[in-house]
Enzyme design. Structure first.
Site: not given
Length: 652
Positions: A364-366, A368
């Site tokens: 999941e990107h949020s 970092c």
């Protein structure tokens, strides 16, 4: 005489600056010029008239509302503990307000090279034994990768690597902390991140494990607060697998709650709320998931592309395009027939190991950016399995091993129905995803640096500009990620790759009357312009985050034509979304989804003699084709190579 600071004194990172208003607006005007030239070339408004109109908008904004918003932004920065951007709105605007499923649209994916210590028969899909589809070597490689990730975390915490007296050490410590023991949490309209657990939290000592859609927690810390050895991890994972096999033999099947995490965020919010209403047990499971260090998915199969076929019970030849593509597809979204199973898409870091030991990661990107977990993954993969670290394969039964537990959701018929419909929606996303690779091995960064004497990243970006134009007959706004890791809690900035100089280079390359010398000169100029933009973005002097900040400082009812101008939106419509990751020596491929339905998401690994591209587009759009763009990129790179003399091609 002033005393010299000790070499062991802690280093601090500067705050991300609020860029100068006038400089940002002037750079913004420059970035619009290629769009204006295109409009003029296509019979639209003359460039000078278009430019003068935008100058008026910029000057009016700078004199009035822009100055006010800039003052507000400085005030916000003074009241922010780290910086004006990350503390206040970046995560919301870039990630958490999006309601699109994380599957393909947001999560990144990464495929590792195979481990040379593993027998060829296993890699080729001919394992000696399997339990419920899970093989001994699969469990061993999973245990080894988990232990390597834990070792990386332990060494970073002890400052054995990248000490806090270096900028790299500070940046890595701060950013890596954001991928462990945390999870994205779905909420109506805007998601959030789970709070970090206390150091004494028992769930923070656990690894989340998914097998056949069942959830388990495995303790990976011993009584002395040290991470477990790889052989003990193998024993505990083997016990989990044995428990799964027993359940399958008893005719049990897991309700695939995991697929709900791949759904539309508001739908997932509703379903999670319903799950939590069913039992306090579900609250405890979710808490364990959130606080667990990271996740491991053990897939009970090795995926092959449906059109590729499997003969003689063996998989396609390793490291061929069909085999690597299938691997990337499985890491990204699971088996095509049942996508989104055996994954928890809200976790920032999940190791995925297939039955033949192929391994990768998804995240999941949020919390970092993908470079951070890729550094962790590279450390995990770079060292092959040490046979001395393991004994014989453990033939354990579940009750013989402690340190693991089932995480069994309490479900009802509503949850079961939602899992079915969520899987159907996930399947539609996956079937529309045209996800492919290009391993360009004619040359790499060594030749670009040493012979062409150009910046490899800028050179690759020019190849992408040329490939896009050749396939579409037009230009588009292009996003490239620049890291602002020089600053405290720095994240990213946009490099606007489409410039007047990149446009001139591309047009020369498609003009048969243009000479090789002219093309080479224009390439050098375009590369230099891009290199300058990269430097500005990395040092806090980019424009797109600042423009966002100014917009966010506008109060309800305030407006300005600058932000309502069609050129403002057009210059930020990133149909070509790109990012370079690393040399990728330990990785077979990587990827992320296109930002627009008629665009491409391109991630690349620029190695010394090979450049690996991951390309994602949508089958459903008539103007996009991953195969077409892949060929165009290779063609562009070869044509750019030839600019430096046909004799250079003699070895190819």
């Amino acid at each position: 005489m002033r005393a010299r600071a000790s070499s062991s004194s802690p280093t601090t990172l500067p705050r991300l600056p609020v860029p100068d208003l006038r400089q940002t607006l002037q750079k913004y005007l420059v970035s619009l010029e290629p769009f204006m030239l295109e409009d003029q070339a296509n019979g639209g408004l003359p460039r000078e008239d278009s430019y003068n109109h935008r100058v008026k908008l910029v000057e009016d904004f700078e004199r009035g509302l822009g100055r006010i918003c800039q003052d507000r932004l400085h005030a916000l920065d003074r009241s922010s503990p780290n910086n004006w951007l990350d503390d206040n709105f970046w995560m919301k605007k870039a990630y958490h307000e999006s309601r699109a499923p994380l599957l393909v649209n947001s999560n990144w994916w990464l495929a590792f090279h195979n481990d040379p210590a593993i027998p060829d028969d296993v890699i080729l899909g001919r394992p000696s034994s399997a339990n419920g589809g899970i093989t001994d070597w699969q469990v061993r490689r999973a245990a080894w990768l988990v232990s390597r990730v834990l070792d990386w975390k332990s060494r970073l915490d002890r400052q054995d690597m990248y000490p806090d007296t270096t900028r790299a050490g500070i940046w890595l410590r701060n950013t890596t902390a954001k991928i462990f023991s945390i999870s994205r949490v779905p909420q109506t309209r805007c998601d959030t991140l789970s709070p970090l657990p206390a150091p004494t939290d028992s769930d923070a000592r656990k690894l989340l494990v998914l097998v056949h859609d069942w959830f388990y927690a495995v303790e990976v810390v011993d009584d002395d607060s040290r991470f477990l050895s790889s052989d003990e991890l193998e024993r505990r994972l083997s016990a989990v697998v044995a428990d799964v096999v027993a359940r399958l033999e008893n005719g049990e099947h897991a309700v695939p709650v995991c697929v709900l995490s791949a759904d539309d965020r508001d739908r997932w919010t509703e379903n999670l709320g319903h799950l939590l209403s069913l039992s306090p047990q579900n609250h405890a499971i979710l808490r364990t998931i959130h606080h667990s260090l990271f996740a491991l998915s053990l897939d009970h199969y090795t995926y092959a592309l449906p059109a590729g076929g499997v003969t003689d019970d063996a998989l396609p030849t390793p490291c061929t395009v069909p085999e690597v593509t299938a691997h990337l597809h499985n890491v990204r979204s699971g088996h095509a027939a049942r996508p989104a199973h055996n994954r928890w898409y809200d976790k920032p870091f999940t190791l995925i190991v297939e039955s033949n030991t192929r391994a990768g990661a998804i995240g999941e990107h949020s919390p970092c950016d993908a470079l951070v977990p890729s550094i962790v993954a590279e450390y995990a993969v770079v060292q092959s399995i040490e046979q001395d670290a393991f004994g014989p394969f453990p033939g354990v039964t579940p009750h013989q091993v402690q340190g693991w537990e089932r995480l069994d959701w309490v479900v009802d018929e509503h949850v079961e129905r939602e899992c079915i419909t969520a899987e159907a929606r996930a399947k539609a996303i996956v079937e529309d995803s045209d996800d492919g690779i290009l391993w360009f091995d004619a040359y790499g960064t060594d030749w670009i640096k040493n012979t062409a004497r150009l910046s490899p990243d800028s050179y690759i970006q020019m190849a992408l500009q040329l490939a896009w134009y050749r396939t579409r007959g037009c230009f588009t706004a292009t996003y490239e990620t620049a890291l602002t890791r020089l600053f405290k809690n720095g994240r990213t900035e946009t490099i606007r790759t489409f410039t007047t100089d990149s446009r001139a280079f591309v047009l020369a390359m498609v003009d048969p009357q243009s000479s090789s010398g002219a093309r080479q000169s224009l390439l050098q100029r375009a590369v230099q312009t891009h290199t300058n933009l990269t430097r500005q973005a990395a040092t806090g002097r980019g424009i797109d985050r600042h423009l966002l900040g100014l917009q966010m400082m506008m109060l309800p009812g305030e407006r300005h034509e600058l932000f309502e101008d069609e050129m403002f939106a057009r210059s930020q419509t990133w149909k070509l979304s790109t990012s370079g990751l690393s040399a990728g020596c330990q990785f077979r491929g990587t990827g992320f989804g296109a930002s627009y339905h008629d665009g491409y998401g391109i991630n690349y690994l620029a190695g010394s003699d090979t450049i690996k591209f991951g390309i994602e587009s949508k089958h459903s759009h008539p103007e996009t084709s991953t195969e077409c763009l892949r060929n165009a990129i290779a063609h562009a790179l070869m044509d750019m190579y030839q600019l430096h003399g046909p004799s250079e091609l003699s070895h190819l």
